[in-house]
Motif scaffolding. Sequence first.
Motif, PDB file in Angstrom:
ATOM      1  N   ALA A   1       0.819  -1.215   0.000  1.00 25.80           N
ATOM      2  CA  ALA A   1       0.000   0.000   0.000  1.00 25.80           C
ATOM      3  C   ALA A   1       0.851   1.263   0.000  1.00 25.80           C
ATOM      4  O   ALA A   1       0.502   2.250  -0.625  1.00 25.80           O
ATOM      5  N   GLN A   2       1.994   1.232   0.709  1.00 24.20           N
ATOM      6  CA  GLN A   2       2.791   2.444   0.816  1.00 24.20           C
ATOM      7  C   GLN A   2       3.456   2.811  -0.513  1.00 24.20           C
ATOM      8  O   GLN A   2       3.977   3.908  -0.669  1.00 24.20           O
ATOM      9  N   ASN A   3       3.450   1.892  -1.476  1.00 24.17           N
ATOM     10  CA  ASN A   3       4.043   2.182  -2.774  1.00 24.17           C
ATOM     11  C   ASN A   3       3.009   2.611  -3.803  1.00 24.17           C
ATOM     12  O   ASN A   3       3.365   2.915  -4.937  1.00 24.17           O
ATOM     13  N   ASP A   4       1.747   2.603  -3.441  1.00 24.14           N
ATOM     14  CA  ASP A   4       0.690   2.962  -4.373  1.00 24.14           C
ATOM     15  C   ASP A   4       0.631   4.470  -4.563  1.00 24.14           C
ATOM     16  O   ASP A   4       0.741   5.233  -3.605  1.00 24.14           O
ATOM     17  N   TRP A   5       0.434   4.892  -5.800  1.00 24.77           N
ATOM     18  CA  TRP A   5       0.271   6.313  -6.081  1.00 24.77           C
ATOM     19  C   TRP A   5      -1.136   6.750  -5.716  1.00 24.77           C
ATOM     20  O   TRP A   5      -2.114   6.062  -6.014  1.00 24.77           O
ATOM     21  N   ILE A   6      -1.241   7.880  -5.072  1.00 21.82           N
ATOM     22  CA  ILE A   6      -2.523   8.509  -4.752  1.00 21.82           C
ATOM     23  C   ILE A   6      -2.698   9.666  -5.717  1.00 21.82           C
ATOM     24  O   ILE A   6      -1.885  10.590  -5.753  1.00 21.82           O
ATOM     25  N   VAL A   7      -3.733   9.617  -6.529  1.00 18.67           N
ATOM     26  CA  VAL A   7      -3.985  10.685  -7.496  1.00 18.67           C
ATOM     27  C   VAL A   7      -4.668  11.847  -6.773  1.00 18.67           C
ATOM     28  O   VAL A   7      -5.760  11.704  -6.229  1.00 18.67           O
ATOM     29  N   LEU A   8      -4.009  12.993  -6.774  1.00 21.93           N
ATOM     30  CA  LEU A   8      -4.566  14.184  -6.133  1.00 21.93           C
ATOM     31  C   LEU A   8      -5.376  15.022  -7.115  1.00 21.93           C
ATOM     32  O   LEU A   8      -6.339  15.682  -6.721  1.00 21.93           O
ATOM     33  N   PHE A   9      -4.957  15.008  -8.373  1.00 23.00           N
ATOM     34  CA  PHE A   9      -5.723  15.696  -9.415  1.00 23.00           C
ATOM     35  C   PHE A   9      -5.425  15.049 -10.753  1.00 23.00           C
ATOM     36  O   PHE A   9      -4.266  14.970 -11.172  1.00 23.00           O
ATOM     37  N   ASP A  10      -6.490  14.577 -11.433  1.00 22.04           N
ATOM     38  CA  ASP A  10      -6.342  13.853 -12.691  1.00 22.04           C
ATOM     39  C   ASP A  10      -6.860  14.627 -13.891  1.00 22.04           C
ATOM     40  O   ASP A  10      -7.022  14.075 -14.983  1.00 22.04           O
ATOM     41  N   GLY A  11      -7.127  15.907 -13.705  1.00 22.94           N
ATOM     42  CA  GLY A  11      -7.694  16.707 -14.777  1.00 22.94           C
ATOM     43  C   GLY A  11      -9.186  16.905 -14.655  1.00 22.94           C
ATOM     44  O   GLY A  11      -9.774  17.724 -15.366  1.00 22.94           O
ATOM     45  N   ILE A  12      -9.799  16.147 -13.734  1.00 26.78           N
ATOM     46  CA  ILE A  12     -11.258  16.242 -13.548  1.00 26.78           C
ATOM     47  C   ILE A  12     -11.624  16.379 -12.070  1.00 26.78           C
ATOM     48  O   ILE A  12     -12.200  17.371 -11.654  1.00 26.78           O
ATOM     49  N   SER A  13     -11.280  15.351 -11.297  1.00 26.98           N
ATOM     50  CA  SER A  13     -11.731  15.289  -9.905  1.00 26.98           C
ATOM     51  C   SER A  13     -10.828  16.091  -8.964  1.00 26.98           C
ATOM     52  O   SER A  13      -9.601  16.034  -9.060  1.00 26.98           O
ATOM     53  N   THR A  14     -11.456  16.816  -8.037  1.00 30.56           N
ATOM     54  CA  THR A  14     -10.728  17.550  -6.998  1.00 30.56           C
ATOM     55  C   THR A  14     -11.030  16.969  -5.616  1.00 30.56           C
ATOM     56  O   THR A  14     -10.818  17.632  -4.596  1.00 30.56           O
ATOM     57  N   ASN A  15     -11.496  15.729  -5.579  1.00 33.06           N
ATOM     58  CA  ASN A  15     -11.953  15.126  -4.328  1.00 33.06           C
ATOM     59  C   ASN A  15     -10.847  14.937  -3.298  1.00 33.06           C
ATOM     60  O   ASN A  15     -11.132  14.825  -2.106  1.00 33.06           O
ATOM     61  N   ALA A  16      -9.601  14.880  -3.736  1.00 35.44           N
ATOM     62  CA  ALA A  16      -8.484  14.660  -2.804  1.00 35.44           C
ATOM     63  C   ALA A  16      -7.986  15.956  -2.180  1.00 35.44           C
ATOM     64  O   ALA A  16      -7.098  15.928  -1.325  1.00 35.44           O
ATOM     65  N   LEU A  17      -8.566  17.096  -2.591  1.00 31.57           N
ATOM     66  CA  LEU A  17      -8.093  18.403  -2.135  1.00 31.57           C
ATOM     67  C   LEU A  17      -9.218  19.178  -1.473  1.00 31.57           C
ATOM     68  O   LEU A  17     -10.395  18.967  -1.748  1.00 31.57           O
ATOM     69  N   ARG A  18      -8.842  20.109  -0.616  1.00 26.48           N
ATOM     70  CA  ARG A  18      -9.813  21.026   0.005  1.00 26.48           C
ATOM     71  C   ARG A  18      -9.131  22.353   0.276  1.00 26.48           C
ATOM     72  O   ARG A  18      -7.901  22.472   0.195  1.00 26.48           O
ATOM     73  N   GLY A  19      -9.921  23.340   0.573  1.00 25.23           N
ATOM     74  CA  GLY A  19      -9.367  24.637   0.898  1.00 25.23           C
ATOM     75  C   GLY A  19      -8.752  24.657   2.280  1.00 25.23           C
ATOM     76  O   GLY A  19      -9.212  23.962   3.189  1.00 25.23           O
ATOM     77  N   TYR A  20      -7.712  25.450   2.444  1.00 25.04           N
ATOM     78  CA  TYR A  20      -7.105  25.616   3.769  1.00 25.04           C
ATOM     79  C   TYR A  20      -8.169  26.120   4.741  1.00 25.04           C
ATOM     80  O   TYR A  20      -8.857  27.105   4.474  1.00 25.04           O
ATOM     81  N   GLY A  21      -8.326  25.425   5.859  1.00 28.94           N
ATOM     82  CA  GLY A  21      -9.314  25.807   6.857  1.00 28.94           C
ATOM     83  C   GLY A  21     -10.743  25.512   6.454  1.00 28.94           C
ATOM     84  O   GLY A  21     -11.677  25.995   7.087  1.00 28.94           O
ATOM     85  N   MET A  22     -10.931  24.713   5.416  1.00 29.41           N
ATOM     86  CA  MET A  22     -12.260  24.388   4.923  1.00 29.41           C
ATOM     87  C   MET A  22     -12.432  22.873   4.871  1.00 29.41           C
ATOM     88  O   MET A  22     -11.462  22.125   4.840  1.00 29.41           O
ATOM     89  N   ASP A  23     -13.686  22.437   4.815  1.00 26.17           N
ATOM     90  CA  ASP A  23     -13.979  21.016   4.665  1.00 26.17           C
ATOM     91  C   ASP A  23     -14.158  20.621   3.207  1.00 26.17           C
ATOM     92  O   ASP A  23     -14.151  19.440   2.882  1.00 26.17           O
ATOM     93  N   GLU A  24     -14.311  21.627   2.342  1.00 25.35           N
ATOM     94  CA  GLU A  24     -14.611  21.329   0.951  1.00 25.35           C
ATOM     95  C   GLU A  24     -13.634  22.051   0.016  1.00 25.35           C
ATOM     96  O   GLU A  24     -12.848  22.903   0.443  1.00 25.35           O
ATOM     97  N   PHE A  25     -13.734  21.707  -1.248  1.00 28.80           N
ATOM     98  CA  PHE A  25     -12.920  22.359  -2.268  1.00 28.80           C
ATOM     99  C   PHE A  25     -13.433  23.788  -2.472  1.00 28.80           C
ATOM    100  O   PHE A  25     -14.646  24.005  -2.562  1.00 28.80           O
ATOM    101  N   PRO A  26     -12.552  24.790  -2.563  1.00 34.30           N
ATOM    102  CA  PRO A  26     -12.983  26.189  -2.672  1.00 34.30           C
ATOM    103  C   PRO A  26     -13.383  26.559  -4.111  1.00 34.30           C
ATOM    104  O   PRO A  26     -12.600  27.134  -4.868  1.00 34.30           O
ATOM    105  N   GLN A  27     -14.602  26.212  -4.454  1.00 35.07           N
ATOM    106  CA  GLN A  27     -15.099  26.474  -5.805  1.00 35.07           C
ATOM    107  C   GLN A  27     -14.984  27.955  -6.161  1.00 35.07           C
ATOM    108  O   GLN A  27     -15.193  28.824  -5.322  1.00 35.07           O
ATOM    109  N   GLU A  28     -14.652  28.216  -7.418  1.00 34.66           N
ATOM    110  CA  GLU A  28     -14.486  29.551  -7.998  1.00 34.66           C
ATOM    111  C   GLU A  28     -13.171  30.205  -7.597  1.00 34.66           C
ATOM    112  O   GLU A  28     -12.604  30.978  -8.363  1.00 34.66           O
ATOM    113  N   ILE A  29     -12.676  29.942  -6.390  1.00 34.74           N
ATOM    114  CA  ILE A  29     -11.339  30.433  -6.017  1.00 34.74           C
ATOM    115  C   ILE A  29     -10.290  29.629  -6.780  1.00 34.74           C
ATOM    116  O   ILE A  29      -9.293  30.168  -7.256  1.00 34.74           O
TER     117      ILE A  29
END
Length: 242
Positions: free
Chosen positions: A32-60
């Motif tokens: 498992a420790q050698n598996d790549w974690i996709v943070l952004f694939d050109g579509i999904s932003t599910n692995a990221l969020r805004g600093y101090g936020m629970d969700e992705f900062p849409q429009e920012i």
Amino acid sequence: MKKLLSIVLIFGLVCSCDSNKKKSVPKAEPQAQNDWIVLFDGISTNALRGYGMDEFPQEIWYVENEALIANPYTTNRDLITKERFKDFELEYEWAVDTAANSGVFFHMQEDLTMESGNGNSPNWLDNYELQILDDENFYDTLAVRSAGSLYDLIKPVNKELKPIGDFNTAKLIHNNGHVEHWLNGKKVIDFTMDSPEMKELLGQSKFKENPEFHSDKEGHIMFQHHGQRVYFKNIRVRRLEP
């Protein structure tokens, strides 16, 4: 002749069974420790969020043409990984608009508010930053603050940048305190965090009044929103074995 045919048939059955057994054995799954974690694939932003936020900062930040883009016409809000990392290898691509400024941070903690006061991001005085910059048009031309540098500490070597608007490939490795930064296939930064050399550099820098500078050994990876348009794509990370 009958005995010979029987022997041949029995031998064939044994080989067939042995072959089937070999085919039925599943391949070992990678650790498992050698598996790549996709943070952004050109579509999904599910692995990221805004600093101090629970969700992705849409429009920012927004996605366009498979690139993750910082919107210069909004208030600043950095992006951080939802997961936290200690030893890791991060790969990503970045591009900048004219005079744009950004950076990648690691081992980030969410212990400051977003009220930066000067257009910079929170914690920028607390952590190492791998600089992203338009070297040609940004007002600060010091090499130690240029694209690829360890901001205000180590200038990059062997650096070759793509033209403005084109994507540069980058790789950041942290392994037990040792850090490497690669840009367009060439290693441009190499240092050990607690080494005497780094302690001397920190003691002569703007960070010298901060005894807790990058004292955390694990945390979020952060992509800085500095108020200009920057682009990221193909972001992935994998954990390194201890």
